[in-house]
Design a protein around this motif. Structure first.
Motif, mmCIF file in Angstrom:
data_model
loop_
_atom_site.group_PDB
_atom_site.id
_atom_site.type_symbol
_atom_site.label_atom_id
_atom_site.label_comp_id
_atom_site.label_asym_id
_atom_site.label_seq_id
_atom_site.Cartn_x
_atom_site.Cartn_y
_atom_site.Cartn_z
ATOM 1 N N PHE A 1 -20.572 -47.879 23.815
ATOM 2 C CA PHE A 1 -19.745 -47.603 22.736
ATOM 3 C C PHE A 1 -18.055 -48.136 23.341
ATOM 4 O O PHE A 1 -17.286 -48.533 22.491
ATOM 5 C CB PHE A 1 -19.697 -46.148 22.171
ATOM 6 C CG PHE A 1 -18.628 -45.994 21.041
ATOM 7 C CD1 PHE A 1 -19.285 -46.049 19.814
ATOM 8 C CD2 PHE A 1 -17.350 -45.601 21.230
ATOM 9 C CE1 PHE A 1 -18.160 -45.965 18.662
ATOM 10 C CE2 PHE A 1 -16.713 -45.605 20.163
ATOM 11 C CZ PHE A 1 -17.032 -45.531 18.819
ATOM 12 N N ASN B 1 -12.174 -47.785 21.252
ATOM 13 C CA ASN B 1 -12.889 -48.131 19.976
ATOM 14 C C ASN B 1 -13.177 -46.881 18.896
ATOM 15 O O ASN B 1 -13.489 -45.826 19.622
ATOM 16 C CB ASN B 1 -14.306 -48.604 20.551
ATOM 17 C CG ASN B 1 -14.359 -50.065 21.447
ATOM 18 O OD1 ASN B 1 -13.112 -50.380 21.288
ATOM 19 N ND2 ASN B 1 -15.174 -50.096 22.272
ATOM 20 N N GLU C 1 -15.268 -45.730 15.562
ATOM 21 C CA GLU C 1 -16.207 -46.081 14.107
ATOM 22 C C GLU C 1 -15.629 -45.620 13.076
ATOM 23 O O GLU C 1 -14.867 -44.465 12.699
ATOM 24 C CB GLU C 1 -17.482 -45.206 14.707
ATOM 25 C CG GLU C 1 -18.726 -45.197 13.539
ATOM 26 C CD GLU C 1 -19.892 -44.618 14.402
ATOM 27 O OE1 GLU C 1 -20.677 -44.115 13.452
ATOM 28 O OE2 GLU C 1 -19.940 -44.338 15.414
ATOM 29 N N ASN D 1 -20.248 -51.226 13.392
ATOM 30 C CA ASN D 1 -19.168 -50.609 12.374
ATOM 31 C C ASN D 1 -18.054 -50.012 13.255
ATOM 32 O O ASN D 1 -17.321 -48.794 12.799
ATOM 33 C CB ASN D 1 -19.864 -49.304 11.715
ATOM 34 C CG ASN D 1 -20.838 -49.668 10.677
ATOM 35 O OD1 ASN D 1 -20.585 -50.815 9.943
ATOM 36 N ND2 ASN D 1 -21.896 -49.095 10.336
ATOM 37 N N ARG D 2 -17.488 -50.648 14.303
ATOM 38 C CA ARG D 2 -16.642 -50.000 15.180
ATOM 39 C C ARG D 2 -15.410 -51.069 14.950
ATOM 40 O O ARG D 2 -15.346 -52.209 14.587
ATOM 41 C CB ARG D 2 -17.130 -50.269 16.563
ATOM 42 C CG ARG D 2 -17.887 -49.288 17.004
ATOM 43 C CD ARG D 2 -18.428 -49.406 18.540
ATOM 44 N NE ARG D 2 -18.902 -50.887 18.759
ATOM 45 C CZ ARG D 2 -19.115 -51.468 19.848
ATOM 46 N NH1 ARG D 2 -18.767 -50.688 20.880
ATOM 47 N NH2 ARG D 2 -19.619 -52.556 19.966
ATOM 48 N N TYR D 3 -14.275 -50.372 15.064
ATOM 49 C CA TYR D 3 -12.940 -51.353 15.417
ATOM 50 C C TYR D 3 -12.432 -51.006 16.754
ATOM 51 O O TYR D 3 -12.606 -49.811 17.512
ATOM 52 C CB TYR D 3 -11.848 -50.593 14.429
ATOM 53 C CG TYR D 3 -11.874 -51.118 13.061
ATOM 54 C CD1 TYR D 3 -11.624 -52.340 12.739
ATOM 55 C CD2 TYR D 3 -12.115 -50.128 11.804
ATOM 56 C CE1 TYR D 3 -11.543 -52.849 11.421
ATOM 57 C CE2 TYR D 3 -12.294 -50.898 10.411
ATOM 58 C CZ TYR D 3 -11.891 -51.906 10.310
ATOM 59 O OH TYR D 3 -11.910 -52.553 9.069
ATOM 60 N N SER D 4 -11.951 -52.138 17.108
ATOM 61 C CA SER D 4 -11.007 -52.073 18.228
ATOM 62 C C SER D 4 -9.652 -51.729 18.036
ATOM 63 O O SER D 4 -9.058 -52.309 17.442
ATOM 64 C CB SER D 4 -11.180 -53.356 19.116
ATOM 65 O OG SER D 4 -10.446 -53.299 20.202
#
Length: 395
Positions: free
Chosen positions: A48, A191, A193, A220-223
């Motif tokens: 993750f 990261n 979610e 469905n993750r953003y950095s």
């Protein structure tokens, strides 16, 4: 006796590996070596917390031309829309890939698996790979540089390419100064979610404390890159997960949806930096070893990859002898304008959007609002995001 090479690339990370593979592809007859200090294992377990970089569309197209990037890779996610806004002010703009007849504005790529894929290509190539190993001494001769490695190996190179990162020990060994100017900002990266998915939508949001960026990743993750005053980073890093998500949601709002999970956080100071010269005797300096920029526009790796493109093209087409002063000088002349332009624009954005002046805030709002009303005004910003450069270079 020293082993003879046409090109020695110091650094086998993303920029160094891309550089060696690009040169080899365009110049298959050259004898190339890569030196990498860190042992790279083939075992990989998705996490993750894997860090990511942004690839501009132009970078994607170049890597695809070399068969070094696959858009359907599980560690890549497309950026199809970007929203830019200024918190507390009316200005905002939206950029969509469809407006520019492009499949995407770029991709977000997880560094760990992407780096391993490039390293595997190095292992499978006919290049000489010295890993783990490092340079301990460099002696200049008229027609080459002689490198002594930690392992005791000696390499004789017509051209050295320094690509071993922002803290480059090779740059220091060669006495090339790296001039830095610290920002009064630090960055927290993590990261995140998001509950309802990201729909390949990226966000850049400017706040009174500094810019925030959310770049879409897989699953469905953003950095997240959250820039703020350096004095604030410790307190935000000390928050537990629920407190951090609440603070992030409050600062960013709900444009990207509800944040439900945050991974491991890291923080680092932000600096503006450049090597005093891109060249030395039979040497060129590329990537983060040559320039360090604020992450506000996600252009760091893309700028390094354009170094790679110009250099590999120059090796294939320059009438000048490989590694000669005329050759390295030509490289510096070809790259200087693009590097200066990106660094100047990035620095100007940081200072413009980190200023609390009401007059500047009004100007920013009008500028962003005008972009939304008049799509033609968005073109320069979109070209910057996609990594398009002015004509006149060898790109």
């Amino acid at each position: 006796m020293a082993k003879q090479f046409d090109v020695v690339v110091i650094g086998g990370g993303l920029v160094g590996a891309s550089c060696a593979l690009s040169i080899s592809k365009k110049n298959p007859s050259l004898n190339i070596a890569v030196i990498e200090a860190n042992q790279v294992t083939t075992d990989y377990h998705p996490s993750f917390d894997d860090r990511s970089i942004a690839l501009a569309q132009q970078s994607v197209e170049y890597l695809q031309s070399l068969n070094l990037f696959e858009i359907n890779a599980p560690y890549a996610a497309a950026i199809k829309n970007v929203s830019v806004s200024d918190k507390g002010h009316f200005g905002k703009t939206h950029i969509q890939c469809d407006e520019f007849a492009k499949p995407s504005l770029g991709y977000v790529v997880e560094v760990n698996p992407f780096g391993r894929a490039l390293y595997q290509r190095l292992v499978q190539s006919n290049m000489s790979l010295f890993c783990p190993d490092s340079v301990t001494d460099i002696k200049q001769t008229l027609y080459s540089n002689v490198l002594t490695l930690q392992s005791g190996e000696q390499l004789n190179a017509k051209l050295i390419i320094v690509a071993d990162g922002a803290q480059s020990p090779t740059r220091q060994l060669m006495g090339l100064n790296f001039n830095t100017q610290p920002y009064e900002q630090g960055a927290i990266i993590a990261n995140i979610e998001v509950a309802a998915g990201h729909n390949n939508h990226a966000f850049e949001r400017f706040t009174q404390h500094g810019p925030m960026a959310l770049l879409p990743m897989s699953n469905n993750r953003y950095s997240l890159v959250w820039c703020m005053e350096k004095s604030q980073t410790d307190s935000y890093m000390a928050l537990n997960e629920i407190e951090f998500l609440s603070a992030l949601q409050s600062a960013f709002g709900y444009r990207a949806g509800q944040f439900v999970k945050v991974g491991m956080r890291a923080s680092y100071p932000l600096v503006y930096g450049q090597a005093e010269s891109l060249i030395a005797h039979r040497t060129v300096v590329i990537g983060n070893a040559a320039h360090a920029i604020h992450p506000i526009a996600g252009q760091g790796f893309n700028l390094g990859l354009r170094d790679v493109q110009v250099l590999s093209d120059l090796i294939a087409n320059s009438p000048n002898e490989l590694g000669s002063y005329a050759f390295t000088r030509e490289y510096e002349q070809l790259r200087r304008q693009d590097i200066n332009t990106v660094m100047t624009l990035t620095d100007a954005l940081v200072r413009l959007f980190s200023n609390s002046s009401r007059v500047l805030a009004l100007g920013r709002s009008i500028g962003l609002f005008s972009m939304d009303l008049f799509p033609a005004l968005k073109a320069p910003l979109a070209k910057q995001l996609m990594g398009q450069v002015k004509q006149g270079s060898r790109l």
